[in-house]
Design an enzyme around this catalytic site. Structure first.
Site, PDB file in Angstrom:
ATOM      1  N   GLN A  44     -27.027  -1.238 -27.389  1.00  0.00           N
ATOM      2  CA  GLN A  44     -26.598  -2.192 -25.848  1.00  0.00           C
ATOM      3  C   GLN A  44     -25.605  -1.945 -25.853  1.00  0.00           C
ATOM      4  O   GLN A  44     -24.939  -0.253 -25.539  1.00  0.00           O
ATOM      5  CB  GLN A  44     -25.784  -2.760 -26.939  1.00  0.00           C
ATOM      6  CG  GLN A  44     -24.398  -2.769 -28.252  1.00  0.00           C
ATOM      7  CD  GLN A  44     -24.418  -3.860 -28.454  1.00  0.00           C
ATOM      8  OE1 GLN A  44     -24.400  -4.798 -28.653  1.00  0.00           O
ATOM      9  NE2 GLN A  44     -22.834  -3.931 -28.976  1.00  0.00           N
ATOM     10  N   GLY A  45     -25.321  -2.271 -24.356  1.00  0.00           N
ATOM     11  CA  GLY A  45     -24.302  -1.427 -23.378  1.00  0.00           C
ATOM     12  C   GLY A  45     -23.855  -2.832 -22.993  1.00  0.00           C
ATOM     13  O   GLY A  45     -23.777  -4.050 -22.448  1.00  0.00           O
ATOM     14  N   TYR A  46     -22.850  -2.684 -21.961  1.00  0.00           N
ATOM     15  CA  TYR A  46     -21.759  -3.610 -21.236  1.00  0.00           C
ATOM     16  C   TYR A  46     -21.380  -2.855 -19.585  1.00  0.00           C
ATOM     17  O   TYR A  46     -20.827  -2.168 -19.468  1.00  0.00           O
ATOM     18  CB  TYR A  46     -20.033  -3.742 -21.969  1.00  0.00           C
ATOM     19  CG  TYR A  46     -20.647  -4.062 -23.875  1.00  0.00           C
ATOM     20  CD1 TYR A  46     -20.330  -5.433 -23.625  1.00  0.00           C
ATOM     21  CD2 TYR A  46     -20.196  -3.178 -24.672  1.00  0.00           C
ATOM     22  CE1 TYR A  46     -20.210  -5.797 -24.974  1.00  0.00           C
ATOM     23  CE2 TYR A  46     -20.813  -3.981 -26.091  1.00  0.00           C
ATOM     24  CZ  TYR A  46     -20.518  -5.317 -26.309  1.00  0.00           C
ATOM     25  OH  TYR A  46     -20.307  -5.981 -27.135  1.00  0.00           O
ATOM     26  N   LEU A  47     -22.306  -3.998 -19.381  1.00  0.00           N
ATOM     27  CA  LEU A  47     -22.170  -4.051 -17.839  1.00  0.00           C
ATOM     28  C   LEU A  47     -20.694  -4.298 -16.910  1.00  0.00           C
ATOM     29  O   LEU A  47     -20.385  -4.160 -15.755  1.00  0.00           O
ATOM     30  CB  LEU A  47     -23.167  -4.765 -17.408  1.00  0.00           C
ATOM     31  CG  LEU A  47     -24.607  -5.051 -17.296  1.00  0.00           C
ATOM     32  CD1 LEU A  47     -25.525  -5.157 -17.050  1.00  0.00           C
ATOM     33  CD2 LEU A  47     -25.534  -3.383 -17.109  1.00  0.00           C
TER      34      LEU A  47
ATOM     35  N   VAL B 124     -20.395  -8.995 -20.267  1.00  0.00           N
ATOM     36  CA  VAL B 124     -22.162  -8.735 -19.487  1.00  0.00           C
ATOM     37  C   VAL B 124     -22.722  -8.093 -20.342  1.00  0.00           C
ATOM     38  O   VAL B 124     -21.842  -7.214 -20.670  1.00  0.00           O
ATOM     39  CB  VAL B 124     -22.453  -8.525 -17.961  1.00  0.00           C
ATOM     40  CG1 VAL B 124     -23.652  -8.879 -17.747  1.00  0.00           C
ATOM     41  CG2 VAL B 124     -21.627 -10.263 -17.272  1.00  0.00           C
TER      42      VAL B 124
END
Length: 71
Positions: A27-30, A38
């Site tokens: 996972q990663g956060y935009l 997001v």
């Protein structure tokens, strides 16, 4: 759209470490701001885009979209 209620649990002991079953999460956060978060996440071969709103009390609005990821 759904409503998320944050709950936390304390795990006692370490017998859970003996389990060999697992699923790969990436996972990663935009965007991470006070008003929203997001996140993009893949779990096995599925992809998810999640938008979480402002926390009010112990809950917040959540929008989640999913799709299959190419192998």
């Amino acid at each position: 759209m759904s409503k998320e209620i944050e709950r936390k649990f304390l795990v006692v002991g370490d017998s859970w470490k003996k389990e060999s079953i697992g699923v790969l999460y990436r996972q990663g956060y935009l965007n991470s701001a006070n008003e929203r978060t997001v996140r993009v996440r893949t779990i096995a071969h599925k992809g998810f885009l999640t938008v979480k709103g402002l926390t009010v009390g112990c809950s917040r609005l959540v929008f989640e979209y999913n799709s299959l990821c190419p192998r």
